[in-house]
Write a protein that holds these residues in place. Structure first.
Motif: not given
Length: 115
Positions: A97-104
């Motif tokens: 999962v990728r957001t504008s701030r992090n990758t999980y």
């Protein structure tokens, strides 16, 4: 705390189907991309499929036409429907999962396809 909970892996005969699910929780920023990667023993982790916010999808050529990725934005859940499975699909599958701030990353779920 961010959690990615994967489910749906297992043992299946060649030609069979499995459906993987990954539910993400605790993510504050908007989720941009959800997807699945896999890693077979002795090989590098590779992209299986991605789905971008909206419905744009990307598939590895090896799974195109057999796998379908989908997502439920309200539940922050991504699915991978795997049909016509082959022994070469055997691997650990990881939710991403990728957001504008992090990758999980999820913890991985094992898929084994017997011939």
């Amino acid at each position: 705390q961010v959690q990615l909970v994967e489910s749906g892996g297992g043992l299946v005969q060649a030609g069979g189907s499995l459906r993987l699910s990954c539910a993400a929780s605790g993510i504050i920023f908007s989720v941009n991309v959800m997807g699945w990667y896999r890693q077979a023993p002795g090989k590098q982790r590779e992209l299986v499929a991605n789905i971008i916010s909206g419905s744009s999808t990307v598939y590895a050529s090896s799974v195109k036409g057999r796998f379908t990725i989908s997502r439920d934005n309200a539940k922050n859940t991504v699915y991978l429907q795997m049909n016509s499975l082959k022994p070469e699909d055997t691997a650990d599958y990881y939710c991403n999962v990728r957001t504008s701030r992090n990758t999980y990353w999820g913890q991985g779920t094992q898929v084994t396809v017997s011939s």
